[in-house]
Structure formats: structure tokens, C-alpha cells
Motif scaffolding. Structure first.
Motif, PDB file in Angstrom:
ATOM      1  N   GLY A  50       0.796  -1.224   0.000  1.00  0.00           N
ATOM      2  CA  GLY A  50       0.000   0.000   0.000  1.00  0.00           C
ATOM      3  C   GLY A  50       0.829   1.274   0.000  1.00  0.00           C
ATOM      4  N   ARG A  51       2.128   1.134  -0.017  1.00  0.00           N
ATOM      5  CA  ARG A  51       3.032   2.286   0.030  1.00  0.00           C
ATOM      6  C   ARG A  51       3.307   2.804  -1.385  1.00  0.00           C
ATOM      7  NH1 ARG A  51       9.059   2.119   2.617  1.00  0.00           N
ATOM      8  NH2 ARG A  51       9.467   4.327   2.360  1.00  0.00           N
ATOM      9  N   GLU A  52       3.288   4.115  -1.529  1.00  0.00           N
ATOM     10  CA  GLU A  52       3.590   4.760  -2.809  1.00  0.00           C
ATOM     11  C   GLU A  52       5.095   4.757  -3.046  1.00  0.00           C
ATOM     12  OE1 GLU A  52       1.598   6.706  -5.225  1.00  0.00           O
ATOM     13  OE2 GLU A  52       0.044   5.422  -4.379  1.00  0.00           O
ATOM     14  N   ARG A  53       5.482   4.387  -4.260  1.00  0.00           N
ATOM     15  CA  ARG A  53       6.890   4.394  -4.633  1.00  0.00           C
ATOM     16  C   ARG A  53       7.023   5.009  -6.020  1.00  0.00           C
ATOM     17  NH1 ARG A  53       8.038  -1.647  -2.603  1.00  0.00           N
ATOM     18  NH2 ARG A  53       8.708  -1.101  -0.508  1.00  0.00           N
ATOM     19  N   LYS A  54       8.109   5.740  -6.196  1.00  0.00           N
ATOM     20  CA  LYS A  54       8.374   6.347  -7.496  1.00  0.00           C
ATOM     21  C   LYS A  54       9.267   5.396  -8.292  1.00  0.00           C
ATOM     22  CE  LYS A  54       9.503  10.814  -9.477  1.00  0.00           C
ATOM     23  NZ  LYS A  54       9.973  12.169  -9.164  1.00  0.00           N
ATOM     24  N   TYR A  55       8.727   4.906  -9.405  1.00  0.00           N
ATOM     25  CA  TYR A  55       9.449   3.987 -10.268  1.00  0.00           C
ATOM     26  C   TYR A  55      10.075   4.750 -11.429  1.00  0.00           C
ATOM     27  CZ  TYR A  55       7.760  -0.262  -8.039  1.00  0.00           C
ATOM     28  OH  TYR A  55       7.519  -1.270  -7.151  1.00  0.00           O
ATOM     29  N   TYR A  56      11.268   4.313 -11.816  1.00  0.00           N
ATOM     30  CA  TYR A  56      12.004   4.911 -12.925  1.00  0.00           C
ATOM     31  C   TYR A  56      12.145   3.868 -14.023  1.00  0.00           C
ATOM     32  CZ  TYR A  56      13.168   8.317  -9.371  1.00  0.00           C
ATOM     33  OH  TYR A  56      13.086   9.262  -8.386  1.00  0.00           O
ATOM     34  N   ALA A  57      11.962   4.294 -15.274  1.00  0.00           N
ATOM     35  CA  ALA A  57      12.067   3.389 -16.415  1.00  0.00           C
ATOM     36  C   ALA A  57      12.721   4.130 -17.578  1.00  0.00           C
ATOM     37  CB  ALA A  57      10.684   2.895 -16.833  1.00  0.00           C
ATOM     38  N   LEU A  58      13.364   3.370 -18.446  1.00  0.00           N
ATOM     39  CA  LEU A  58      13.990   3.966 -19.617  1.00  0.00           C
ATOM     40  C   LEU A  58      12.953   4.400 -20.643  1.00  0.00           C
ATOM     41  CD1 LEU A  58      16.964   1.543 -20.412  1.00  0.00           C
ATOM     42  CD2 LEU A  58      17.036   3.718 -19.193  1.00  0.00           C
ATOM     43  N   THR A  59      13.247   5.472 -21.314  1.00  0.00           N
ATOM     44  CA  THR A  59      12.485   5.895 -22.485  1.00  0.00           C
ATOM     45  C   THR A  59      13.176   5.257 -23.701  1.00  0.00           C
ATOM     46  OG1 THR A  59      13.876   7.833 -22.829  1.00  0.00           O
ATOM     47  CG2 THR A  59      11.927   8.132 -21.413  1.00  0.00           C
ATOM     48  N   PRO A  60      12.567   5.323 -24.878  1.00  0.00           N
ATOM     49  CA  PRO A  60      13.270   4.817 -26.072  1.00  0.00           C
ATOM     50  C   PRO A  60      14.635   5.501 -26.268  1.00  0.00           C
ATOM     51  CG  PRO A  60      10.949   5.082 -26.553  1.00  0.00           C
ATOM     52  CD  PRO A  60      11.179   5.686 -25.185  1.00  0.00           C
ATOM     53  N   LYS A  61      14.679   6.797 -26.019  1.00  0.00           N
ATOM     54  CA  LYS A  61      15.944   7.535 -26.119  1.00  0.00           C
ATOM     55  C   LYS A  61      16.941   7.004 -25.076  1.00  0.00           C
ATOM     56  CE  LYS A  61      17.689  12.287 -25.778  1.00  0.00           C
ATOM     57  NZ  LYS A  61      17.318  13.685 -25.504  1.00  0.00           N
ATOM     58  N   GLY A  62      16.452   6.658 -23.907  1.00  0.00           N
ATOM     59  CA  GLY A  62      17.299   6.115 -22.848  1.00  0.00           C
ATOM     60  C   GLY A  62      17.851   4.743 -23.200  1.00  0.00           C
TER      61      GLY A  62
END
Length: 109
Positions: free
Chosen positions: A72-84
């Protein structure tokens, strides 16, 4: 062995992009994975990790989103973009070339 921080400065983006190339992760997960994969040689500090993530996001190489975890905890997820994704491949090629050249110099007599 402790690694001089100056050696790491230029490789933080490469490491983060490579870690994220396997899938989206939240901040603490990135800390853990970098440490695990490097046999504890890389242990990012918050003052290094989050500014680097924000710079990559500003350059359009990664994107972030808030998700609710199983607990139930909010977390900020990071992901690559196509450029990344493209940058991750390019950075890795540059790193291989650089380390090959450095190893050649160090191995020379």
C-alpha cells in the motif's frame, strides 16, 4: 576495496541506465541491485542517486511514475524511455572502448 569517487563520477549514468534496461525500479531497489550486482562495490548514496536520476529524467532518458506497492506504500518507479535505451547501448559501447584502451595502456611495458 574502496573506489575513488572521482572514478565513479563519469560512470553513474552508465550504471543507472544499465540497471534500468532490465526493467523499471524504485530508488531503494536501484540501491540494492547496484550493491548486489557489484558485490557491494557500488553503494550509491542518496545525494548521488537521486540527483543523477533527476538529470537523466531531465534529458529525456528515463521517466518516472508513482505506483502503489503491495504493502500500500507509494513508490516512485524509474524506467527507460526509447531515447534512454539507445543511450544505454551507446554508453556501454563507449565504456567498452574506454576500458579496453585503459587496459592496453596499463598492460604496456
Amino acid at each position: 576495496m574502496d573506489i575513488d569517487r572521482e572514478f565513479l563520477k563519469g560512470s553513474v549514468s552508465l550504471l543507472l541506465l544499465n540497471l534500468l534496461s532490465r526493467g523499471a525500479m524504485y530508488g531503494y531497489e536501484i540501491f540494492q541491485e547496484a550493491s548486489r550486482r557489484s558485490a557491494q562495490a557500488f553503494e550509491f548514496k542518496e545525494g548521488t542517486l537521486y540527483p543523477a536520476l533527476h538529470q537523466l529524467e531531465k534529458k529525456g532518458l528515463i521517466q518516472s511514475e508513482w505506483r502503489t506497492g503491495e504493502n500500500g506504500r507509494e513508490r516512485k518507479y524509474y524506467a527507460l524511455t526509447p531515447k534512454g535505451r539507445k543511450s544505454a547501448r551507446d554508453y556501454e559501447k563507449q565504456w567498452q572502448h574506454l576500458t579496453g584502451a585503459v587496459n592496453a595502456v596499463l598492460g604496456s611495458e
